[in-house]
Design an enzyme around this catalytic site. Structure first.
Site, mmCIF file in Angstrom:
data_model
loop_
_atom_site.group_PDB
_atom_site.id
_atom_site.type_symbol
_atom_site.label_atom_id
_atom_site.label_comp_id
_atom_site.label_asym_id
_atom_site.label_seq_id
_atom_site.Cartn_x
_atom_site.Cartn_y
_atom_site.Cartn_z
ATOM 1 N N SER A 105 -4.586 -3.817 -0.278
ATOM 2 C CA SER A 105 -3.190 -3.939 -0.706
ATOM 3 C C SER A 105 -3.087 -4.441 -2.142
ATOM 4 C CB SER A 105 -2.445 -4.850 0.272
ATOM 5 O OG SER A 105 -1.068 -4.839 0.040
ATOM 6 N N ASP A 242 2.600 -1.676 -5.015
ATOM 7 C CA ASP A 242 1.314 -2.367 -5.033
ATOM 8 C C ASP A 242 0.209 -1.352 -4.764
ATOM 9 O OD1 ASP A 242 1.914 -1.956 -2.369
ATOM 10 O OD2 ASP A 242 1.096 -3.871 -1.698
ATOM 11 N N ASP A 244 -1.609 -0.287 -2.292
ATOM 12 C CA ASP A 244 -1.545 0.684 -1.199
ATOM 13 C C ASP A 244 -0.124 1.166 -0.944
ATOM 14 O OD1 ASP A 244 -0.547 -1.629 -0.002
ATOM 15 O OD2 ASP A 244 -1.477 -1.212 1.928
#
Length: 449
Positions: A105, A242, A244
Site C-alpha cells: 500500500s 497511494d 495500491d
C-alpha cells in the site's frame, strides 16, 4: 508460531527479510488448502487471480505465489500491475475462487505484502486467516500430472477494470481538467485510462514506475506535489492515490487539501440525492473530524463510528447493509460498486458529482468545516492502562468540560506500538494544541514504563 503473521490488512513486512519467497509460497499453498477444505473449490477446478503493485520485489514474490498455488492444483490468472480493488473486482467478475494482491500500500518501497481475497472479491475473515497461518509448512499430498495448476496471463485486466469503474458514473466528465498523482504505483495505467475514457482531461503525474520509486515523495502521503501541479496546470481538481490505489485524497483548484472526511461528506449527499444512501447513514471511524459529524447530522444523515481501520468500517457496512463508509485517510468504500476501498472509483464519483451539479470541489467540500485537530503520540508508556488510570480519566473529563460542544478528545492506545495517541479537536488550533499538550503530559506522568 512466535508472532502472528496476519495484521489488519494481510501479511506485510520488509521484502526478502520478513516477507520471503519461501513464506509467500507457503502462504499460498496453505490458503489453497484451507479454502478447499471449506468448500470454496467444491466440484470444480479452482482458479486464482494474482496481481501486484509496481515494487521490484513484487516480481519474485509473484513467482513464489504462482508456484505455491499451481503446485496445490490451482489455475492462476496473472493480471500484472493493477490496483488492489482491481484484483478484488476481477476475482468477482471472472468468478475466481481466490484473489491474491502483492502490495504494501502506502509503505515505502522496500516493504511488500500479501493480501488474499475470497470468492466474490471479499477480504478473508479472521478465522480463515488464522487457519491459513496455522497450516503453514504442514505435510500435504501434492497433485501430479494433469492435476497441477495452469498459469496464464489475463492481458485485458486494465481495460476491464477501467470499464467497470466508468460504468459507475452517470455523467460525462468533458471539460473538467484533472491532475492525477498515481504515486508511481499500481494505478499508473488504470487511473489515467479510466478518467480519460470518462471524458476528463487528465494530466498524469508520478505515473512512471521503475520498481523503486513507488510512494517516493508523491501520492496521498505527499500532497505537496499534487498541490503544485494543480496550480501549475490550472486544473479544476487534483487527486492523489497511494501505491495500491485503495485510497484517494484531493486538492481543489487553489491547491487546498480536501481530505477523506470531506470526500465522504460530498459522496454522502450525492448518494442520498440518488436514493442510494442506505438508511441515510455513513460509516466512519472515531478519528473522523467532529466537523464532519456535525455537518452530516445537520443534513439529516446519521454517522456510525467504528474503531480505526478500514476493516472495521467494512465489517459494520456488511453487518448493517450500509453503502458508504471510509476514513479520514481517504480510504472510501462504496459497497454498490466495490468490496474494498478504491481510489480511482472515489475520484470518479467526486467528478461525477461535480459534473452533475456544475460545482467546484471547493464548493462541494464547503458542506463541512473542519475543526482544528491536533494529534500527539506519547511513546514509552504502558498503553494497557490508558482507560484504567483515574487521574488521567479526571484530566480528560476536565478538558471535555472545558471544550463543551465545541470540540472533543480521544485517547487511543496504538495497535502496533507502545504508545498512546492523544487527539484533540477544538474551535481554534491554539486551544487544541494547548489541551493536547496538557493531556500528553499527564499520560507521560501516569503511564510511563
Amino acid at each position: 508460531m512466535a508472532q502472528k503473521l496476519f495484521g489488519t490488512d494481510g501479511v506485510r513486512g520488509l521484502a526478502n527479510v520478513d516477507l520471503t519467497a519461501e513464506l509467500a509460497l507457503d502462504l499460498s499453498v496453505s490458503a489453497a488448502h484451507v479454502l478447499a477444505e471449506r468448500g470454496t473449490f467444491a466440484g470444480h477446478r479452482p482458479v486464482a487471480v494474482v496481481g501486484r503493485d509496481t515494487r521490484i520485489s513484487g516480481q519474485f514474490l509473484e513467482a513464489a505465489v504462482v508456484a505455491g498455488l499451481a503446485s496445490a492444483g490451482v489455475d492462476v490468472l496473472l493480471v500484472g500491475e493493477l490496483p488492489t480493488p482491481g484484483v478484488a473486482y476481477l476475482t468477482s467478475a471472472l468468478d475466481a475462487d481466490l484473489g491474491v494482491m502483492l502490495s504494501a500500500s502506502h509503505n515505502a518501497m522496500p516493504d511488500n505484502g500479501i493480501k488474499f481475497f475470497a470468492r466474490g472479491g471479499i477480504k478473508l475473515d479472521d478465522a480463515i486467516e488464522d487457519a491459513i497461518e496455522a497450516r503453514l509448512e504442514e505435510p500435504w499430498e501434492r497433485p501430479i500430472g494433469a492435476a497441477v495448476g495452469r498459469v496464464r496471463r489475463h492481458p485485458t485486466a486494465v481495460e476491464e477494470y477501467a470499464a467497470h469503474l466508468d460504468s459507475t458514473i452517470g455523467n460525462r466528465l468533458d471539460g473538467i481538467k484533472v491532475v492525477l498523482d498515481c504515486a508511481h504505483g499500481a494505478a499508473s495505467e488504470a487511473g489515467p485510462t479510466a478518467l480519460r475514457d470518462a471524458g476528463a482531461e487528465v494530466i498524469a503525474i508520478c505515473a512512471e514506475p521503475d520498481g523503486l520509486n513507488i510512494n517516493d515523495g508523491c501520492g496521498s502521503t505527499h500532497l505537496e506535489v499534487l498541490q503544485a501541479a494543480v496550480r501549475e496546470h490550472g486544473a479544476d481538481v487534483g487527486f492523489a492515490l497511494d501505491g495500491d490505489a485503495d485510497r484517494c485524497l484531493a486538492v481543489d483548484a487553489s491547491g487546498e487539501i480536501v481530505d477523506g472526511d470531506q470526500i465522504l461528506a460530498i459522496l454522502a449527499l450525492s448518494l442520498r440525492e440518488q436514493g442510494k444512501l442506505h438508511q441515510d447513514t455513513v460509516v466512519a471511524t472515531v478519528m473522523s473530524n467532529l466537523g464532519f459529524v456535525q455537518a452530516l447530522t445537520g443534513e439529516g444523515i446519521k454517522v456510525v463510528q467504528t474503531a480505526v481501520g478500514d476493516r472495521y468500517v467494512l465489517e459494520e457496512m456488511k453487518d448493517s447493509g450500509h453503502t458508504l463508509g471510509g476514513e479520514q485517510s481517504g480510504h472510501v468504500i462504496l459497497s454498490e460498486y466495490s468490496t474494498t476501498g478504491d481510489g480511482i472509483l472515489t475520484a470518479l464519483q467526486v467528478l461525477d458529482r461535480m459534473a452533475r451539479t456544475g460545482s467546484s470541489i471547493a464548493e462541494l467540500a464547503s458542506v463541512m468545516v473542519r475543526l482544528p485537530q491536533v494529534l500527539v503520540n506519547v511513546p514509552g508508556v504502558d498503553k494497557a492502562r490508558t482507560h484504567a488510570d483515574e487521574v488521567l480519566a479526571a484530566a480528560v473529563g476536565e478538558a471535555e468540560r472545558e471544550l463543551g460542544d465545541t470540540g472533543r478528545i480521544l485517547l487511543r492506545p496504538s495497535g502496533t506500538e507502545p504508545l498512546v495517541r492523544v487527539m484533540v479537536e477544538a474551535g481554534t488550533a491554539e486551544q487544541a494544541q494547548q489541551i493536547a499538550g496538557r493531556l500528553a503530559d499527564v499520560v507521560r506522568e501516569r503511564l510511563s514504563l
